[in-house]
Design a protein around this motif. Sequence first.
Motif, mmCIF file in Angstrom:
data_model
loop_
_atom_site.group_PDB
_atom_site.id
_atom_site.type_symbol
_atom_site.label_atom_id
_atom_site.label_comp_id
_atom_site.label_asym_id
_atom_site.label_seq_id
_atom_site.Cartn_x
_atom_site.Cartn_y
_atom_site.Cartn_z
ATOM 1 N N ILE A 1 0.845 -1.192 0.000
ATOM 2 C CA ILE A 1 0.000 0.000 0.000
ATOM 3 C C ILE A 1 0.879 1.239 0.000
ATOM 4 C CG2 ILE A 1 -1.805 1.264 1.230
ATOM 5 C CD1 ILE A 1 -2.698 -1.384 0.012
ATOM 6 N N ASP A 2 0.615 2.129 -0.951
ATOM 7 C CA ASP A 2 1.357 3.375 -1.017
ATOM 8 C C ASP A 2 1.022 4.232 0.200
ATOM 9 O OD1 ASP A 2 1.737 6.323 -1.830
ATOM 10 O OD2 ASP A 2 2.759 5.239 -3.435
ATOM 11 N N PRO A 3 2.022 4.670 0.974
ATOM 12 C CA PRO A 3 1.711 5.425 2.200
ATOM 13 C C PRO A 3 1.108 6.797 1.944
ATOM 14 C CG PRO A 3 4.078 5.411 1.783
ATOM 15 C CD PRO A 3 3.466 4.478 0.782
ATOM 16 N N ASP A 4 1.318 7.357 0.759
ATOM 17 C CA ASP A 4 0.780 8.691 0.461
ATOM 18 C C ASP A 4 -0.611 8.612 -0.150
ATOM 19 O OD1 ASP A 4 3.167 9.813 1.371
ATOM 20 O OD2 ASP A 4 4.103 9.577 -0.605
ATOM 21 N N ARG A 5 -0.784 7.739 -1.136
ATOM 22 C CA ARG A 5 -2.078 7.640 -1.822
ATOM 23 C C ARG A 5 -3.023 6.686 -1.129
ATOM 24 N NH1 ARG A 5 -0.843 5.926 -7.740
ATOM 25 N NH2 ARG A 5 0.421 4.404 -6.607
ATOM 26 N N THR B 1 -3.342 3.627 -1.629
ATOM 27 C CA THR B 1 -3.827 2.669 -2.626
ATOM 28 C C THR B 1 -2.692 1.697 -2.942
ATOM 29 O OG1 THR B 1 -3.184 4.131 -4.444
ATOM 30 C CG2 THR B 1 -5.457 4.312 -3.621
ATOM 31 N N ALA B 2 -3.001 0.708 -3.749
ATOM 32 C CA ALA B 2 -1.993 -0.284 -4.109
ATOM 33 C C ALA B 2 -0.852 0.378 -4.870
ATOM 34 C CB ALA B 2 -2.624 -1.393 -4.945
ATOM 35 N N ALA B 3 0.369 0.099 -4.417
ATOM 36 C CA ALA B 3 1.546 0.655 -5.087
ATOM 37 C C ALA B 3 1.799 -0.093 -6.393
ATOM 38 C CB ALA B 3 2.766 0.565 -4.180
ATOM 39 N N ASP B 4 2.430 0.580 -7.319
ATOM 40 C CA ASP B 4 2.712 -0.011 -8.618
ATOM 41 C C ASP B 4 3.789 -1.087 -8.489
ATOM 42 O OD1 ASP B 4 0.895 1.745 -9.698
ATOM 43 O OD2 ASP B 4 2.423 3.238 -10.241
ATOM 44 N N ASP B 5 3.631 -2.145 -9.280
ATOM 45 C CA ASP B 5 4.629 -3.222 -9.400
ATOM 46 C C ASP B 5 4.949 -3.872 -8.055
ATOM 47 O OD1 ASP B 5 4.831 -2.648 -12.120
ATOM 48 O OD2 ASP B 5 6.410 -1.159 -11.781
ATOM 49 N N THR B 6 3.956 -4.020 -7.207
ATOM 50 C CA THR B 6 4.185 -4.661 -5.903
ATOM 51 C C THR B 6 3.291 -5.883 -5.701
ATOM 52 O OG1 THR B 6 2.583 -3.174 -4.827
ATOM 53 C CG2 THR B 6 4.912 -2.505 -4.828
ATOM 54 N N PHE B 7 2.561 -6.276 -6.709
ATOM 55 C CA PHE B 7 1.713 -7.462 -6.557
ATOM 56 C C PHE B 7 2.587 -8.708 -6.423
ATOM 57 C CE2 PHE B 7 -0.599 -11.074 -8.411
ATOM 58 C CZ PHE B 7 -1.702 -11.097 -7.570
#
Length: 937
Positions: A162-166, A168-174
Motif C-alpha cells: 500500500i502506497d503510504p501517500d495515496r 492505494t496499491a503501489a505499482d509493481d508490488t503485486f
Amino acid sequence: MANDEPVRDTDAGLGNGRPFAVEVEFLSDWACGTGTGRHGAVDREVQRDTDGLPMLRGKALAAVLRDAAETVAVGLNDGAIGTWHAWVETVFGSQPGASSRQRLHSGAQFRPQPRVTPVPAVLHARPLRLSAEVRDAIAAFDDKNRVLAREAAVLLRPGVAIDPDRHTAADDTFRIEERAATGLTVTADWQLDFPDLAAGTPVPWEAELLLRAAARLVDAIGGKRRRGAGRCRVTIAGDRAQERNAGDHPRERDADGRPSEPDDGGRPQDHDGGGQGAGEGADPVLNALLGKVDEARSPAKAVEMAAATMTSKSGRAAPAASPLGTRAPDPPLHRHDLRITALTPLLVARGVIGNMVLTEHFVPGTSLLPMVWRALGASATELITGGRVVVTNATVEVDGERSLPVPRALHRPKDTDPEKPNGARAGGAQAGGARADSAQAAGEQAVAAQAHGGQPDGQSPDGGQPGSEETDVKSAELVNLLRPRADDGQRLRPMSGFCVADGDDGIRIAKVDLVAQAHAVVDDASQRPTEDSGGLFVYEAIAAGTVLRCELWLPADAELDVRWLGGEHAIGRSRKDDYGHVRVEVRDPGESPLTTRSTQARTDGGDDGQLVVWLLSDLLLSGPAGEPVTDPAAVGAVLEKQLGVTLTLPEPALEGPPRELVTTRRVESWQRRWSMPRPSLTGLAAGSVIRFQMTGKPDEQALVRVEETGLGERTAEGYGRVALQPGLLERGTIRLPSPYPQPNVGKSAGPATEPAAGPATEPATRKLATAGLPALAVELLRRGWRRELHRTAAVRAASAELRHRFVPPDATAAQLGTLRTLAGRLTAAGGPEQMRSWIAATARSRPRREIWGKDRLNRLTALTSGASNGSGPSGGPGADGLWNCLAAHPPAGLAAELHPAAAGWLLAEVVRAEVEQRRNRPMGDEPVATRPAGARS
C-alpha cells in the motif's frame, strides 16, 4: 542419536540422550519459507520435505523457544541476570557474536554477558514433519492422488504493498506467496544431551522446566506471525507423558496420532491465544516443576549432582582415562562396512564464498570417528592412538558398492560430455544447463519403459537414438595417460568425482546431489535480519536420502558395540538442528574391484619395474620441522621403508607418460570447544596418481599391509588410503557406459510399488479406499480433489456439447439465473430438494418443458440426486455420469461425499460459460426466446 525407546514412554521424565516428542499444531495458515520463489508463479515458497509436504525447520522452532526461554528467565530471576539465564545458555547454547550487540539496545540488562569460550547447546532439534503414518499413507497413493494431496497442503495468498501517500496499491508490488494450510500438525523427536551425564540419566529438572515453560509462551511461528499467520500450539514430551506423571489415564488418539478431544468437547483455556494457563487444566508436570523454582541450582552443580546420584545408584565409579596406545605389529582387519543414509541434509563444510557455506561431496573419517570411538568403549583411545583403528571417508554408494575418487590419470576428450548418451559433443552453456533435467527425464523414461518390458520412447535397444548417426557408436571412452598411446590430436581434460566398476573394462561416474537452503539471523532489536546480526546466509548440503558407505578397520580382538553403532546419529556441521541426522547400518565388508591388482602385478611385482600409486584419500606427510610436505618424492621415501624396494621418480619425458598426476588440497577446521581455528591440513589430494621407477620386487604381504594401514599421518581418520598397482590403471582406455537407464546413485532404494491398472471403464483412482487411513491424509486428499473438481468443472464447461446436454440454447436469462442459484445450494441443507422442486415445476409448465426438453430435465434430476440410471459413451446421468462429464474419478471413499459439490460446480460453470458465450455472440444470432422484446431477425 541412538534409536532407543523414547522417554515419553517412561515414568522418569526427560532422559539424557533419549528422544522426546515435540509437536506443533497449527491453528492458522503458516509460512516457513525457503527464501526463494518460482519465477513467474510464486514469489515465496514454503519449506518442503523430501516427500513434498510442508515442514518446520528445527532451527526456526528452537530460535522461537529460545526467545521465550529468555522471557521465562527474566521472570524467574526477578529481572536480574542469574541462574536461569545460565540455564538458557546451557540448553540453547551461547551466542558470543550476538551478545555483544544485544547490549546496545534497551533490553540489554536482561541479557547475559558474552563468554570467552562458547557453550554448545544440549538441545538437539530436528525438522518437524507430518507424522510418519500420514506421510506413508500419502506416499502409497497413486500418482494423481499423491499430487493432489501434496497440493492441498499448500495454498496461495496474493498480496500487494500500500502506497503510504495515496493509500492505494503501489505499482509493481503485486506478489503471490505460498502458505501451508491450517490444521496441520508437525512432529519430531528432539533430545537433551548433557555430555557429562550417562545416556538415560534423568536430565536436571531446571532444563525440563525451562523447555516446558518456553513452549507455553510460543503461540505463533514463521513469517507474518504478527499479522495472523502461524498461530500454533507447542507440546513438549506429549500428553501421555504428562498424564502418566500426573497419575491420569492416557488420552485416546485419533488416526493422526493427535490426542482426541474430551467427552464434553471443551478445550483447555489458551494462554495468549496459544498455550494454557498455569492453573486448572494446565500441564501437571510443569506445575510440579514450578513448585521447585526456589531450589534452582547452577548448571554445573546440577550436572555434578546428577552424575553423582547415578554413580551411587549403580555402585560403580567413573571409568578411568584410557592410556595412549603404542603402534601394534599386526595391521587392522576390514571388519565392517558402514552404510550411512542421510535423513536430513548433510553439511560437511569445505569453505565459504561470500555468505554461502560450501559442503564436501563426501563425509570425512574425521566426522565419523567420534561415534566409532563411543562404540569401542573404554579401549577406544588406546586403539585409535595406536593406529589400530581406521575409519575411511564415506563416499556415495552406487548399486550397493562404495565409490572411489576418480584417478587423475583418466582423461576424457575435451569436446565430449560423459553425461550425454555415447559421449556426444557438448552443446555449450545452454546444453550444459539442461543436462541434469534431460538426464533425469531420460532415466525416468527408461524406468517406465522397463516396467512395461520395453525400451524408452525414441531409444533403440542398444542405447542409441533411432534415426541418428550415434546409434552404432560405442560408449564413450576415457584415456589412461599412464599407458602409451598414439598422438591423435585430441585435447584431453581430467575427470572428477567418484567412480565404481561397471563390468570388466568400464567404470561408472557417480555424483552427489546437493541442495542449498537459506537461513537468516534475526536481530533481537529490529526483529528482522540485519547486516549487523549477520543477515542472510546459505548452507549447501548433501541432499537428504543420499546413501554413503565407508570402511571400518579394527583389530580382530576389538569389541565393537554394533547395536549402538547401527542406529541414528548426528554428524557434520549444524547437526544440533536441521542437518546431519543419519541412519547407520553395520554391514559385512565389501571389496571394490577397482583396487584389485592384476595377476601380472602380483607375480612380477610390477609392470616394467614400475609402481603405480593411486591415492584413495588425501595424504598428509610432514617434514623434519613438522611442515606439510606435498612432494611426490616424499611419498616414495615412505613407501621404500615399508616395501623394502628402491623407488625413484622417472626423468620427465616430452613424449612418454607422465610420472605424476597430482594436486594438493588444504583443509581448514575449527575447534568448537576452544573457539579457535585448528591447524591447516595440507597434503596430496585424493585421486592423485604417481608412477615410480622400482628396483627390486616387493613382497605381496608388504603391499597388502600398506593398503590396510595407510600412509602418513592421521590414518585413523581415513587419511593416507592408497591402492598399489591397481588393475584399473593398467588398461589404455576405460569404457564409460551410456546413461540409459539411470543407475541408483546414492539414493536409498525402497520397494518399488506399481499401482495396479484397473479396467478401461474404471480408473484406478476409483479403487482407493479411505477406510483405515489417517484422518489428516484423508482430509488432504479431500481438499485436493475439491480443488481438482473445481478446476475441471471450469475447463469442461467450455465444451459446447457439454453445455447443450444440461442447458438449452434458448433458455431465458431468468431461468439460467435460477439454475445457477440452485446449483450453489446443492451442498446446503434442503438444496437438492429445491433443485428437484424447480425441475418438477419446469416439467409441469408446457412452454418451459418444450424449451428444456424431457431428456435434459431427466439428466438434471439424476445429476442432483446422484443416482446412476443410465450410461453412454459421453456419460449418462447420475453419479457415474457426473464423473464422466468431468473426466475425473475421485476415490470411492470420497465420491459420494464430493458429488453434491461437484454437481453444483459443474452446473454453475455451465451456466456461466453459456452466459459468457451469449454475451460474445453477434447481434441477431441469439435464439428467439432470448431476444429482447420487439427485436427482429
